[in-house]
Design an enzyme around this catalytic site. Structure first.
Site, PDB file in Angstrom:
ATOM      1  N   ASP A  43       4.745  -1.933  70.925  1.00  0.00           N
ATOM      2  CA  ASP A  43       5.775  -2.485  69.954  1.00  0.00           C
ATOM      3  C   ASP A  43       5.056  -2.852  68.760  1.00  0.00           C
ATOM      4  O   ASP A  43       4.154  -3.989  68.697  1.00  0.00           O
ATOM      5  CB  ASP A  43       6.416  -3.855  70.481  1.00  0.00           C
ATOM      6  CG  ASP A  43       7.477  -4.355  69.894  1.00  0.00           C
ATOM      7  OD1 ASP A  43       7.579  -4.208  68.776  1.00  0.00           O
ATOM      8  OD2 ASP A  43       8.298  -5.320  70.577  1.00  0.00           O
ATOM      9  N   ASP A  51       9.220  -0.223  63.030  1.00  0.00           N
ATOM     10  CA  ASP A  51       9.220  -0.858  64.239  1.00  0.00           C
ATOM     11  C   ASP A  51       9.403  -0.104  65.678  1.00  0.00           C
ATOM     12  O   ASP A  51      10.513   0.508  65.764  1.00  0.00           O
ATOM     13  CB  ASP A  51      10.137  -2.320  64.546  1.00  0.00           C
ATOM     14  CG  ASP A  51       9.903  -2.834  65.504  1.00  0.00           C
ATOM     15  OD1 ASP A  51       9.190  -2.754  66.295  1.00  0.00           O
ATOM     16  OD2 ASP A  51      10.999  -3.799  65.628  1.00  0.00           O
TER      17      ASP A  51
END
Length: 452
Positions: free
Chosen positions: A81, A293
């Site tokens: 992440d 992201d």
């Protein structure tokens, strides 16, 4: 040097014996690239499909990487992440099946309240670490309304044969407001630019990944020099770079730890959308930044940009298909709370349109680079369980409204990064993009089978 930071340094030495005889992490193969980089397998991992009316902003489909933690090493799978800071693992004591047993690791050490790590290292976290009964605790929350709580701790993370000491959250409590009984991810590898991220703690100045479409294997590269780029060769594809956006002053809605780039425009087919430039730039509050992201699945746009994309895509799609894939025509239908650019049609019609080049591609035009989204699998998502007419399904554009998702930014998710080599070059403050065959690359570099 502060005693706890000395302890971090000693963790490496304590793990050297284990690392010397350990040749795999999490059951996956690892490799070495030129310049000392570590190569790891990367997978798309799907959770149970959510109902159509539930927003699952981050973890319904995740990028996962195998890692080994502790001494002796314990195999875990962690979500990769780039939008999160502090790494964490579900630890023993959680009500869920915990993949990491802290008590079995001789190199595990909880952070004491007296350590500066309990205060100043957590300055970028939304909620800073805090002291509770002499233990330093962390409380984390995410845009999908999930939350995690536990101890701030240290241990060695073994990637390849290199043990790296790092602080992380040893999580004993995890919950989701949408479904408290759902199974959480086993862990998360925080890769943004915050003080407690894995990237910052391990002084990683370059990393990259290549996400394969579907169930094929992908690849993660950590470290290495600036010239080694493991793309398929010959010939080697040229990376197009876009600079990272930096701001010095804190703003309430600007995430300074994120990988922020400048969105210059949005293209549908050959048509550049008429979006005023000021709508693509952060305002005085910081709202409107564009983040890359890997922890978010689809891509989200601010309302005005989303409305323009939705209208132009629908116009070009229905015109090119001559009515074969029509607008859904149900104003109340919103998939996962943020996707309402939806259509109806048969799977055969969608496949034929993709094969015939009739689906208009979408280009996210960045400063110096472009993220191109093309093809049925990237552009349209078939909503599970929804049927209309004779054999028609409901298909939604894989771009959603940031406003409906509860964020105030543009977010480029990992679904639109598939079959793209994405390089995070922190030394030169830039991101690089190049088209690549990610599954082939993983098989070539790691010796992975397509279904391993």
């Amino acid at each position: 040097m502060e005693p706890f930071l000395v302890l971090l340094c000693l963790l490496v030495a304590r793990a050297e014996t284990e690392a010397a005889s350990y040749h795999g992490t999490g059951g996956g193969r690892v490799g070495r690239a030129a310049g000392g980089a570590v190569l790891l397998p990367l997978r798309l991992q799907a959770a149970s499909p959510p109902p159509a009316n539930r927003l699952r902003f981050r973890h319904n489909v995740s990028l996962t990487v195998p890692v080994a933690v502790g001494t002796p090493p314990q195999n875990v799978t962690m979500v990769l992440d780039t939008g999160s800071e502090l790494s964490w693992l579900l630890c023993n004591g959680s009500r869920h099946d915990a993949p990491f047993d802290a008590s079995a690791s001789s190199s595990y050490a909880p952070v004491p309240c007296s350590s500066p790590a309990c205060t100043w290292l957590g300055r970028d976290l939304p909620v800073r670490p805090f002291c509770d009964s002499s233990a330093c605790r962390v409380s984390l929350s995410y845009a999908d309304a999930s939350s995690a709580d536990g101890l701030l701790a240290a241990d060695t993370f073994l990637l390849g044969s290199s043990p790296m000491p790092a602080l992380f959250g040893c999580i004993t409590s995890y919950s989701s407001s949408t479904d408290p009984s759902e199974t959480p991810p086993t862990g998360l590898l925080g890769m943004n630019r915050g003080g407690l991220s894995f990237v910052t703690q391990t002084a990683t100045r370059r990393f990259a990944y290549c996400i394969a479409a579907g169930q094929g294997p992908g690849i993660l590269l950590l470290g290495g020099n600036d010239t080694e780029t493991p793309l398929t060769s010959p010939p080697q594809q040229q990376l197009n770079y876009t600079p990272l956006v930096e701001i010095s002053q804190p703003l309430p809605y600007f995430d300074r730890a994120a990988y922020t780039v400048q969105l210059e425009g949005i293209r549908v087919g050959s048509a550049l959308l008429a979006i005023p430039k000021h709508l693509l730039t952060p305002d005085h509050t910081g709202a409107g930044q564009t983040m890359v992201d890997s922890g978010t699945r689809f891509t989200f746009l601010l309302p005005d940009a989303y409305a323009a994309l939705k209208a132009e895509f629908a116009n070009q799609l229905t015109r090119s298909l001559d009515g074969g894939l029509a607008p859904l025509g149900e104003p109340g239908f919103v998939f996962q709370g943020a996707f309402d650019a939806c259509f109806r049609g048969t799977e055969a019609r969608v496949s034929a349109a993709a094969a015939g080049g009739l689906l208009p591609e979408v280009g996210l035009v960045l400063r110096g680079a472009e993220v191109v989204v093309a093809g049925a699998e990237k552009l349209l998502y078939r909503v599970p369980g929804e049927r209309r007419g004779e054999g028609e399904g409901v298909w939604c554009l894989t771009f959603g409204s940031s406003d409906m998702a509860g964020v105030s930014a543009y977010v480029i998710g990992h679904h639109h990064q598939q079959d793209v080599w994405v390089e995070y070059d922190l030394r030169n403050a830039r991101l690089g993009f190049a088209a690549a065959r990610c599954a082939d690359l993983a098989i070539q570099r790691l010796g992975l089978g397509a279904h391993v």
